[in-house]
Design a protein around this motif. Structure first.
Motif, short mmCIF file in Angstrom:
data_model
loop_
_atom_site.label_atom_id
_atom_site.label_comp_id
_atom_site.label_asym_id
_atom_site.label_seq_id
_atom_site.Cartn_x
_atom_site.Cartn_y
_atom_site.Cartn_z
N GLN A 1 -1.82 5.12 10.05
CA GLN A 1 -0.86 5.95 9.33
C GLN A 1 0.30 6.41 10.21
O GLN A 1 1.31 6.88 9.71
CB GLN A 1 -1.57 7.18 8.74
N ASN A 2 0.17 6.27 11.51
CA ASN A 2 1.23 6.71 12.42
C ASN A 2 2.20 5.58 12.80
O ASN A 2 3.18 5.81 13.49
CB ASN A 2 0.62 7.30 13.69
N LYS B 1 4.95 2.49 11.91
CA LYS B 1 5.99 2.20 10.92
C LYS B 1 5.83 0.78 10.40
O LYS B 1 5.69 -0.16 11.19
CB LYS B 1 7.39 2.35 11.54
N TYR B 2 5.80 0.66 9.09
CA TYR B 2 5.69 -0.64 8.45
C TYR B 2 6.93 -0.88 7.58
O TYR B 2 7.61 0.08 7.18
CB TYR B 2 4.44 -0.69 7.57
N SER C 1 -3.64 -1.00 -2.65
CA SER C 1 -4.00 0.42 -2.77
C SER C 1 -5.01 0.64 -3.89
O SER C 1 -5.02 -0.08 -4.89
CB SER C 1 -2.74 1.24 -3.04
N ILE D 1 4.60 0.64 1.27
CA ILE D 1 4.81 -0.08 2.52
C ILE D 1 4.13 -1.44 2.47
O ILE D 1 3.25 -1.67 1.62
CB ILE D 1 4.27 0.73 3.73
N GLN E 1 0.85 -1.19 0.00
CA GLN E 1 0.00 0.00 0.00
C GLN E 1 0.89 1.24 0.00
O GLN E 1 2.11 1.14 0.17
CB GLN E 1 -0.90 0.00 1.23
N ASP F 1 1.78 4.83 1.88
CA ASP F 1 1.56 5.60 3.10
C ASP F 1 1.32 7.06 2.75
O ASP F 1 1.28 7.45 1.58
CB ASP F 1 2.71 5.42 4.09
N LYS F 2 1.17 7.90 3.77
CA LYS F 2 0.82 9.31 3.53
C LYS F 2 1.92 10.08 2.82
O LYS F 2 1.67 11.14 2.25
CB LYS F 2 0.47 9.99 4.86
#
Length: 216
Positions: A57-58, A60-61, A83, A48, A40, A42-43
C-alpha cells in the motif's frame, strides 16, 4: 484460418516490469492487438494497476485513468478487476465514460462482481474467468457446456475465459451460436499451442511471451 485477437498479458513482460506504462507501450509497438491489466483499489479509493491482492500500500502504482488516457486509442484494453470491493465497478465505469473508451473488456474471476459490471456497463464486453477447478470429474462434456453457459447467463458475461486445453469444438460452436466469444491464455511454455487455438476457432488470446508476435 481464424486469427484470434492477441492481447499481451500485463503488457510486454519479457522486456519490462508487468502492468507498467512501459510494458503496455512496448506491447503495442511490437504489434499486440491489446493489453491486459489488473485493477485494484488503493487505500485512497483510486483504481490502480497491480496484480497481487496483497500489494504494498505504500508503493506507487500506475493509475487506471492514466493508462486509459494514454492507450485508449491503441487497441483493446482488457481490464481485470481483482478487487473484492464492489465499488471498484462504478469507479472503473466512470473512467470508461470519462475517456470515452470504445475498445475495452472488463474481466474478473470474482464472479459476483460481474452482474454489477453488466449493470454499470451494459454494452461492454464482459469476461468471465472460469476456473478449471469448478469442473468436476463426473461432469460430461454436454453438461460442462450447459454449466458454463449457465454461469454466463447468471453473471451477464459475454466472453468466456477458459483454459485452452479444456476447450472443445462443441463448446466453442455452442458459445458462438449464443453470441458469446471464446478467450484463452497462452503461458510462455505453451506458445507452440497457438495454431491449435486457431484451429479451435477461439476469438481472443492473452499471451505471456511478446516474442510470439515475431513468429506469426
Amino acid at each position: 484460418m481464424n486469427k484470434p485477437l492477441l492481447i499481451a498479458h500485463r503488457g510486454d513482460t519479457i522486456n519490462f516490469p508487468e502492468n507498467t506504462f512501459e510494458s503496455f507501450a512496448s506491447a503495442f509497438e511490437k504489434g499486440a492487438d491489446g493489453v491486459e491489466m489488473d485493477a485494484q483499489l488503493d487505500k485512497d479509493g483510486e483504481v490502480i494497476i497491480v496484480h497481487d491482492f496483497m500489494f504494498d500500500q505504500n508503493k506507487k502504482y500506475p493509475l487506471l485513468r492514466g493508462v486509459v488516457e494514454k492507450f485508449k486509442d491503441k487497441g483493446r484494453l482488457e481490464i481485470e478487476l481483482k478487487s473484492l470491493e464492489p465499488q471498484i465497478v462504478d469507479k472503473v465505469a466512470n473512467i470508461i465514460f470519462a475517456y470515452r473508451v470504445k475498445n475495452y473488456e472488463i474481466t474478473s474471476s470474482v464472479l459476483p462482481l460481474l452482474p454489477h459490471v453488466k449493470k454499470a456497463l451494459p454494452d461492454a464486453k464482459i469476461g468471465m474467468i472460469f476456473r478449471k477447478n469448478m469442473i468436476e470429474p463426473w461432469m460430461s462434456e454436454e453438461f460442462i457446456t450447459t454449466f458454463i453457459e449457465g454461469y454466463m447467463v447468471l453473471t451477464g458475461a459475454n466472453v468466456l475465459h477458459y483454459e485452452f486445453d479444456l476447450y472443445t469444438k462443441e463448446l466453442v460452436e455452442s458459445l458462438h451460436e449464443k453470441g458469446y466469444l471464446a478467450h484463452t491464455l497462452l503461458r510462455r511454455k505453451n506458445t507452440d499451442k497457438y495454431k491449435h487455438i486457431q484451429e479451435m476457432g477461439l476469438d481472443q488470446c492473452t499471451f505471456d511471451d511478446i516474442n510470439l508476435l515475431k513468429r506469426l
